[in-house]
Motif scaffolding. Structure first.
Motif, PDB file in Angstrom:
ATOM      1  N   VAL A  47     -46.451  33.568  36.697  1.00 15.43           N
ATOM      2  CA  VAL A  47     -46.138  33.175  37.820  1.00 15.43           C
ATOM      3  C   VAL A  47     -45.171  33.809  38.586  1.00 15.43           C
ATOM      4  N   ARG A  48     -44.069  34.420  37.845  1.00 14.23           N
ATOM      5  CA  ARG A  48     -42.966  35.209  38.396  1.00 14.23           C
ATOM      6  C   ARG A  48     -43.529  36.503  38.623  1.00 14.23           C
ATOM      7  N   LEU A  49     -44.187  37.224  37.898  1.00 13.45           N
ATOM      8  CA  LEU A  49     -44.731  38.669  38.043  1.00 13.45           C
ATOM      9  C   LEU A  49     -45.759  38.717  38.944  1.00 13.45           C
ATOM     10  N   LYS A  50     -46.515  37.898  39.127  1.00 13.49           N
ATOM     11  CA  LYS A  50     -47.603  37.402  40.213  1.00 13.49           C
ATOM     12  C   LYS A  50     -47.299  37.534  41.412  1.00 13.49           C
ATOM     13  N   ARG A  51     -46.037  36.468  41.578  1.00 18.86           N
ATOM     14  CA  ARG A  51     -45.338  36.379  43.031  1.00 18.86           C
ATOM     15  C   ARG A  51     -44.831  37.614  43.570  1.00 18.86           C
ATOM     16  N   LYS A  52     -43.997  38.178  42.491  1.00 20.92           N
ATOM     17  CA  LYS A  52     -43.051  39.259  42.848  1.00 20.92           C
ATOM     18  C   LYS A  52     -43.802  40.536  43.247  1.00 20.92           C
ATOM     19  N   TYR A  53     -44.959  40.843  42.352  1.00 21.89           N
ATOM     20  CA  TYR A  53     -45.704  42.449  42.553  1.00 21.89           C
ATOM     21  C   TYR A  53     -46.835  42.192  43.071  1.00 21.89           C
ATOM     22  N   GLU A  54     -47.395  40.996  43.217  1.00 19.64           N
ATOM     23  CA  GLU A  54     -48.697  40.747  43.858  1.00 19.64           C
ATOM     24  C   GLU A  54     -49.923  41.668  42.989  1.00 19.64           C
ATOM     25  N   VAL A  55     -49.756  41.490  41.668  1.00 23.27           N
ATOM     26  CA  VAL A  55     -50.735  42.123  40.763  1.00 23.27           C
ATOM     27  C   VAL A  55     -51.419  40.980  40.032  1.00 23.27           C
ATOM     28  N   ASP A  56     -52.613  41.122  39.305  1.00 21.52           N
ATOM     29  CA  ASP A  56     -53.092  40.159  38.398  1.00 21.52           C
ATOM     30  C   ASP A  56     -52.367  40.215  36.950  1.00 21.52           C
ATOM     31  N   ILE A  57     -51.903  38.987  36.594  1.00 23.97           N
ATOM     32  CA  ILE A  57     -51.222  38.874  35.263  1.00 23.97           C
ATOM     33  C   ILE A  57     -52.160  38.123  34.465  1.00 23.97           C
ATOM     34  N   HIS A  58     -52.897  38.407  33.524  1.00 20.04           N
ATOM     35  CA  HIS A  58     -53.509  37.872  32.657  1.00 20.04           C
ATOM     36  C   HIS A  58     -52.682  37.690  31.142  1.00 20.04           C
ATOM     37  N   TYR A  59     -53.139  36.415  30.526  1.00 21.47           N
ATOM     38  CA  TYR A  59     -52.348  36.472  29.146  1.00 21.47           C
ATOM     39  C   TYR A  59     -53.645  36.265  27.996  1.00 21.47           C
ATOM     40  N   VAL A  60     -53.516  37.069  26.976  1.00 30.22           N
ATOM     41  CA  VAL A  60     -54.425  36.725  26.095  1.00 30.22           C
ATOM     42  C   VAL A  60     -53.612  36.667  24.946  1.00 30.22           C
ATOM     43  N   GLY A  61     -53.615  35.631  23.970  1.00 31.12           N
ATOM     44  CA  GLY A  61     -52.824  35.423  22.811  1.00 31.12           C
ATOM     45  C   GLY A  61     -53.500  36.051  21.656  1.00 31.12           C
ATOM     46  N   GLY A  62     -53.383  35.497  20.415  1.00 27.69           N
ATOM     47  CA  GLY A  62     -53.685  36.116  19.313  1.00 27.69           C
ATOM     48  C   GLY A  62     -52.841  36.944  18.336  1.00 27.69           C
ATOM     49  N   ASP A  63     -52.927  36.837  17.229  1.00 24.68           N
ATOM     50  CA  ASP A  63     -52.040  37.157  15.747  1.00 24.68           C
ATOM     51  C   ASP A  63     -52.404  38.553  15.670  1.00 24.68           C
ATOM     52  N   LEU A  64     -51.755  39.622  15.853  1.00 23.39           N
ATOM     53  CA  LEU A  64     -52.149  40.813  15.853  1.00 23.39           C
ATOM     54  C   LEU A  64     -52.143  41.408  14.367  1.00 23.39           C
ATOM     55  N   THR A  65     -51.771  40.660  13.351  1.00 23.79           N
ATOM     56  CA  THR A  65     -51.685  40.895  11.919  1.00 23.79           C
ATOM     57  C   THR A  65     -53.302  40.585  11.538  1.00 23.79           C
ATOM     58  N   LYS A  66     -53.991  39.773  12.188  1.00 24.17           N
ATOM     59  CA  LYS A  66     -55.346  39.433  11.883  1.00 24.17           C
ATOM     60  C   LYS A  66     -56.388  40.288  12.411  1.00 24.17           C
ATOM     61  N   ARG A  67     -57.222  40.768  11.855  1.00 22.28           N
ATOM     62  CA  ARG A  67     -58.315  41.680  12.445  1.00 22.28           C
ATOM     63  C   ARG A  67     -59.275  40.827  13.442  1.00 22.28           C
ATOM     64  N   ASN A  68     -59.742  39.563  12.865  1.00 21.33           N
ATOM     65  CA  ASN A  68     -60.501  38.808  13.929  1.00 21.33           C
ATOM     66  C   ASN A  68     -59.560  38.554  15.306  1.00 21.33           C
ATOM     67  N   ASP A  69     -58.616  38.328  15.429  1.00 20.86           N
ATOM     68  CA  ASP A  69     -57.680  38.180  16.318  1.00 20.86           C
ATOM     69  C   ASP A  69     -57.649  39.620  17.434  1.00 20.86           C
ATOM     70  N   VAL A  70     -57.703  40.655  16.809  1.00 23.99           N
ATOM     71  CA  VAL A  70     -57.728  41.871  17.570  1.00 23.99           C
ATOM     72  C   VAL A  70     -58.891  42.156  18.130  1.00 23.99           C
ATOM     73  N   ASN A  71     -59.970  41.704  17.434  1.00 23.52           N
ATOM     74  CA  ASN A  71     -61.276  41.951  17.787  1.00 23.52           C
ATOM     75  C   ASN A  71     -61.448  41.084  19.113  1.00 23.52           C
ATOM     76  N   THR A  72     -61.037  39.937  19.116  1.00 24.38           N
ATOM     77  CA  THR A  72     -61.168  38.820  20.200  1.00 24.38           C
ATOM     78  C   THR A  72     -60.393  39.321  21.341  1.00 24.38           C
ATOM     79  N   LEU A  73     -59.198  39.804  21.079  1.00 23.86           N
ATOM     80  CA  LEU A  73     -58.416  40.526  21.904  1.00 23.86           C
ATOM     81  C   LEU A  73     -58.969  41.482  22.793  1.00 23.86           C
ATOM     82  N   CYS A  74     -59.651  42.327  22.023  1.00 28.81           N
ATOM     83  CA  CYS A  74     -60.606  43.578  22.758  1.00 28.81           C
ATOM     84  C   CYS A  74     -61.640  42.663  23.610  1.00 28.81           C
TER      85      CYS A  74
END
Ligand code: NAD
Length: 261
Positions: A47-74
């Motif tokens: 919310v803070r970044l969107k309001r301040k800079y008027e850009v799209d801010i998405h969030y995608v979680g995932g544990d990057l020690t895990k290959r499946n999570d890296v693939n899902t992030l992609c």
């Protein structure tokens, strides 16, 4: 200047990554955040970044020690950003301190996975689209521990040395395509981990925090000053600029003079 660009910054829920995301957003880039954090705090950041800079801010979680999570992030980045990614900042990481005799293999595997394999897999996924677009930035947040060793940090030092090699290979494989790949090697950055070490030093030495800071930094930073996350983020921003079009495969230190010793 980064309007209509999309940047994925791994590990951007705190520290250096959050500052990189903020500086890129301030310059017009849409951001995909990643990292561990409680959902309320992620909402606040978005919310803070969107309001301040008027850009799209998405969030995608995932544990990057895990290959499946890296693939899902992609996959999720691809579906969130139909025009594809423009900037990849490999920043997520953590530390484990232990002498080699006691170093848990599990920690070795996790550190190599997040600091070296995840940047490789993310690059592998996004590289052809960046090349086809004719512009792209891959920035690896390495460390002075990519160039120097410290005892009891076998996995971290090995992985950070490794990611500098990866940076150079990516630079050669993308040369003449408009894509660049560089590594940033900070010395000690003012983050909660650094502050904890400082407080312990002050307790051990029975001195105030300012004296503890000089004592702590004396063997590493000749400047006796710590680096700020903002300073690292501004260097990342520079690497995204046109002025850096001909910088690729570079290993950039920001280390209070550490590597001059
Ligand atoms: P930090 O702990 O403040 O942030 C680390 C980020 O990575 C957080 O967003 C965290 O949620 C995320 N993360 C941790 N484990 C993860 C996992 N398994 N999967 C996905 N995300 C995960 O740390 P920082 O100091 O900002 O460090 C960022 C990068 O900078 C790291 O690669 C670190 O090695 C490097 N670095 C830090 C310093 C320093 O002094 N702080 C110095 C040189 C290099």
């Amino acid at each position: 200047a980064l309007q209509n660009k999309v940047a994925l910054v791994t590990g951007s829920t705190s520290g250096i990554g959050l500052e990189v995301a903020t500086v890129l957003a301030r310059n017009g880039a849409n951001i995909v955040l990643n990292g561990f954090c409680d959902p309320k705090e992620i909402d606040n950041i978005q919310v803070r970044l969107k309001r301040k800079y008027e850009v799209d801010i998405h969030y995608v979680g995932g544990d990057l020690t895990k290959r499946n999570d890296v693939n899902t992030l992609c996959q999720k980045v691809d579906s969130l950003c139909p025009n594809g990614l423009d900037i990849l900042v490999n920043n997520a990481g953590f530390q484990h301190v232990s002498r080699i005799e006691d170093f848990p293999l599990e920690k070795w595997d996790e550190l190599l996975a997040i600091l070296l394999t995840a940047p490789f897999l993310l690059t592998q996924h996004f590289i052809s689209r960046l090349k086809n677009k004719g512009w792209g930035r891959i920035i690896n947040i390495a460390s002075m521990h990519g160039l120097r060793a410290s005892p009891n940090k076998a996995a971290y030092v090995s992985a950070k040395h490794g990611v500098l090699g990866l940076t150079k290979v990516i630079a050669l494989e993308t040369a003449s395509t408009g894509v660049t790949c560089n590594a940033v090697c900070p010395g000690y950055v003012d983050t909660p981990i650094y502050r904890k070490q400082l407080e312990r030093k002050a307790l051990d030495e029975g001195c105030d925090l300012e004296t503890a800071k000089k004592k702590f930094l004396q063997p590493v930073h000749p400047t006796l000053e710590v680096i700020t996350s903002e300073q690292v983020a501004e260097l990342v921003l520079f690497l995204c600029s046109r002025a850096a079009d001909q910088m690729t495969g570079s290993v950039l230190t920001m280390d209070g003079g550490w590597s001059a010793r």
